[in-house]
Write a protein that holds these residues in place. Structure first.
Motif, PDB file in Angstrom:
ATOM      1  N   UNK A  54       0.412  -1.088  -0.280  1.00  0.00           N
ATOM      2  CA  UNK A  54      -0.499   0.218  -0.130  1.00  0.00           C
ATOM      3  C   UNK A  54       0.861   1.298   0.166  1.00  0.00           C
TER       4      UNK A  54
ATOM      5  N   UNK B 172       1.996   5.104   1.415  1.00  0.00           N
ATOM      6  CA  UNK B 172       2.683   5.788   2.192  1.00  0.00           C
ATOM      7  C   UNK B 172       2.061   7.127   2.227  1.00  0.00           C
ATOM      8  N   UNK B 173       2.122   7.434   3.497  1.00  0.00           N
ATOM      9  CA  UNK B 173       1.870   9.083   3.610  1.00  0.00           C
ATOM     10  C   UNK B 173       3.513   9.910   3.796  1.00  0.00           C
ATOM     11  N   UNK B 174       3.530  10.892   2.667  1.00  0.00           N
ATOM     12  CA  UNK B 174       4.481  12.009   2.888  1.00  0.00           C
ATOM     13  C   UNK B 174       4.674  11.845   4.599  1.00  0.00           C
TER      14      UNK B 174
ATOM     15  N   UNK C 122       5.053  14.262   8.210  1.00  0.00           N
ATOM     16  CA  UNK C 122       4.954  15.744   8.119  1.00  0.00           C
ATOM     17  C   UNK C 122       6.007  15.914   8.806  1.00  0.00           C
TER      18      UNK C 122
ATOM     19  N   UNK D 153       9.758  13.146  -0.504  1.00  0.00           N
ATOM     20  CA  UNK D 153      10.310  11.116  -0.938  1.00  0.00           C
ATOM     21  C   UNK D 153       9.670  10.117  -1.871  1.00  0.00           C
TER      22      UNK D 153
ATOM     23  N   UNK E  11      -3.475  -5.355   6.745  1.00  0.00           N
ATOM     24  CA  UNK E  11      -3.217  -4.379   6.213  1.00  0.00           C
ATOM     25  C   UNK E  11      -4.061  -3.185   5.907  1.00  0.00           C
TER      26      UNK E  11
ATOM     27  N   UNK F 295      -5.273  -0.434   3.549  1.00  0.00           N
ATOM     28  CA  UNK F 295      -5.201   0.246   2.914  1.00  0.00           C
ATOM     29  C   UNK F 295      -5.820   1.878   2.987  1.00  0.00           C
ATOM     30  N   UNK F 296      -4.927   3.389   3.149  1.00  0.00           N
ATOM     31  CA  UNK F 296      -6.095   4.245   3.117  1.00  0.00           C
ATOM     32  C   UNK F 296      -6.741   4.626   1.889  1.00  0.00           C
TER      33      UNK F 296
ATOM     34  N   UNK G 101      -2.666  16.779   8.165  1.00  0.00           N
ATOM     35  CA  UNK G 101      -1.740  18.024   7.860  1.00  0.00           C
ATOM     36  C   UNK G 101      -1.054  17.589   6.503  1.00  0.00           C
ATOM     37  N   UNK G 102      -0.623  18.392   5.402  1.00  0.00           N
ATOM     38  CA  UNK G 102       0.387  18.349   4.769  1.00  0.00           C
ATOM     39  C   UNK G 102       1.067  18.975   5.161  1.00  0.00           C
ATOM     40  N   UNK G 103       2.355  18.325   4.005  1.00  0.00           N
ATOM     41  CA  UNK G 103       4.241  18.285   4.372  1.00  0.00           C
ATOM     42  C   UNK G 103       4.427  19.727   4.488  1.00  0.00           C
TER      43      UNK G 103
ATOM     44  N   UNK H 168      -1.745  13.756  -4.262  1.00  0.00           N
ATOM     45  CA  UNK H 168      -0.674  14.340  -3.525  1.00  0.00           C
ATOM     46  C   UNK H 168       0.014  13.917  -2.182  1.00  0.00           C
ATOM     47  N   UNK H 169      -0.604  13.422  -1.378  1.00  0.00           N
ATOM     48  CA  UNK H 169      -0.010  12.939  -0.017  1.00  0.00           C
ATOM     49  C   UNK H 169       0.252  11.922  -0.101  1.00  0.00           C
ATOM     50  N   UNK H 170       0.676  11.219  -1.188  1.00  0.00           N
ATOM     51  CA  UNK H 170       1.568   9.731  -0.659  1.00  0.00           C
ATOM     52  C   UNK H 170       3.049   9.838  -1.793  1.00  0.00           C
ATOM     53  N   UNK H 171       3.664   9.709  -0.762  1.00  0.00           N
ATOM     54  CA  UNK H 171       4.978   9.015  -1.511  1.00  0.00           C
ATOM     55  C   UNK H 171       4.950   8.743  -2.469  1.00  0.00           C
ATOM     56  N   UNK H 172       5.982   9.640  -3.619  1.00  0.00           N
ATOM     57  CA  UNK H 172       6.404   9.037  -5.144  1.00  0.00           C
ATOM     58  C   UNK H 172       6.403   7.260  -5.766  1.00  0.00           C
ATOM     59  N   UNK H 173       6.204   7.158  -6.189  1.00  0.00           N
ATOM     60  CA  UNK H 173       6.645   5.622  -6.503  1.00  0.00           C
ATOM     61  C   UNK H 173       6.970   5.815  -7.910  1.00  0.00           C
TER      62      UNK H 173
END
Lengths: 185, 202
Positions: free
Chosen positions: A63, A65-67, A69, A183, B61, B63-64, B115-117, B185-190
């Motif tokens: 799944x 992952x969140x960045x 904060x 990330x 598990x 999943x979001x 919260x956003x990064x 956009x909140x998730x890490x890039x893959x």
């Protein structure tokens, strides 16, 4: 036989310092055999595709992952227990004064909040009465009043400033660099 | 035939004798299947598990899952995201909390509040003598988002009015429609996954 002949010709030509491309062209022309289609190629492609699909399935199972904060992570230097600031010693009058000041502030803020809640309630009631009256007047206008405004969003507003902008301000030359950490999973 | 009849008569006599004298030791039951302990008045006296509401089995598990984005209807706006951003973290956080509380008070449904990064910006200025740039300051922009699932068109002007009246200085408010791209956009890039997808689609 023809291939042997072409090979010998090639050697002769190289001795005379001919280019490799002309030698190869000669060789191909002299071969005169139809090109063999490699039977393994489509199978290899299919195998590669299957491998890639399997890799994709494996990656998709994980799944996202969140960045993280930075605001929500306590920096390590604040978790150090050796650095500690002891609370200042206050006199009795000073602590009393502070407690009474806190209570005054509480009362002030409570009054402010109550006033705001009352204002909101009044506004809601007024709006409801107005809509009822409008409904009695004309149904069309009532329906139009209930519709959401499509031009409202996106909406941006900057916070107020202590002082107005300085018209004669000369800004120094420079630039902004975005150094946010990127990330990847 | 006669001895059979005589035996039957004897059996009948025995049965009548049995019925005449009542048995005290074993009580007579209606049928053999009925169990006496389930009909007791105190049966199931200690049961408590049926009072607790049943929870679905928890998946390890998680999943979001994205909360469903509602579209705008005749009387309400669709999913909106109220983004509060600024350089001062305490102001930004307190303002976002105020907005959340206001929504709870007015009955506006809040889908999520996150919260956003943080965005870090380096301010570089030109040197007084020469053409080199030197790092003057590092500014951090904090962002908080309150995601509303739907907003009534009648409540909207009131909500916006209250929110704008209480906006602190140095804090930027931005309200816009929530999209899937915002969620992703909140998730890490893959990059590996995307590379593989591109290769397969080729």
């Amino acid at each position: 036989m023809s291939s042997a002949l072409s090979r010998s010709l090639c050697r002769v030509l190289t001795r005379h310092r001919a280019t490799i491309s002309s030698c190869r062209a000669l060789f191909l022309r002299f071969r005169a055999e139809p090109k063999k289609k490699k039977k393994v190629d489509p199978r290899r492609e299919l195998v590669l595709r299957e491998r890639m699909k399997k890799k994709l399935k494996k990656l998709e199972k994980v799944p996202p992952e969140f960045i993280p904060v930075e605001d929500l992570i306590t920096p390590a230097k604040y978790l150090d227990e050796t650095r500690e600031r002891s609370a200042p010693r206050l006199s009795f009058e000073e602590s009393e004064r502070r407690a009474l000041l806190l209570k005054e502030w509480c009362r002030y803020k409570k009054n402010q909040h109550m006033a705001e809640v009352e204002a909101v309630e009044l506004a809601l009631e007024a709006q409801r009465e107005a809509l009822e009256e409008l409904k009695l007047e004309s149904e069309e206008l009532y329906q139009a009043a209930l519709k959401p405004d499509p031009l409202l969003f996106p909406f941006t507003h900057e916070g107020p400033a202590y002082t107005p902008a300085n018209t004669k301000y000369y800004a120094p030359d420079g630039k902004y660099n975005d150094i946010t950490k990127v990330y990847t999973q | 035939m006669n001895p059979v009849f005589r035996k039957l008569q004897a059996v009948n006599q025995v049965l009548t004798l049995c019925r005449a004298t009542p048995c005290i030791q074993r009580p007579v039951w209606d049928s053999v299947d009925k169990r006496q302990y389930k009909s007791m008045p105190t049966h199931g006296i200690g049961r408590w598990r049926h009072f607790i509401p049943k929870e679905p089995p928890k998946k390890k598990k998680d999943k979001h899952q994205m909360k469903p984005i509602l579209a705008a209807t005749d009387t309400a706006y669709g999913s909106l995201s109220v983004r509060v951003s600024g350089h001062d973290m305490t102001l930004v956080e307190h303002y976002s909390q105020y907005i959340h509380n206001l929504c709870n008070r007015l009955g506006i449904k809040v889908a999520e509040s996150y919260a956003l990064p943080t965005k870090t910006t380096e301010v570089m200025l030109m040197q007084e003598q020469g053409t080199k740039m030197f790092v003057e300051a590092v500014l951090k922009t904090h962002q908080r988002v309150v995601q509303l699932s739907s907003l009534d068109a009648t409540l909207c002007p009131l909500f916006m009015g209250v929110v704008l009246k209480n906006q602190p200085e140095g804090v930027r408010l931005s309200v816009k429609e929530h999209t899937e791209a915002d969620f992703h956009s909140r998730f890490k890039g893959r990059p590996e996954l995307e590379g593989l997808m591109a290769q397969i689609n080729q």
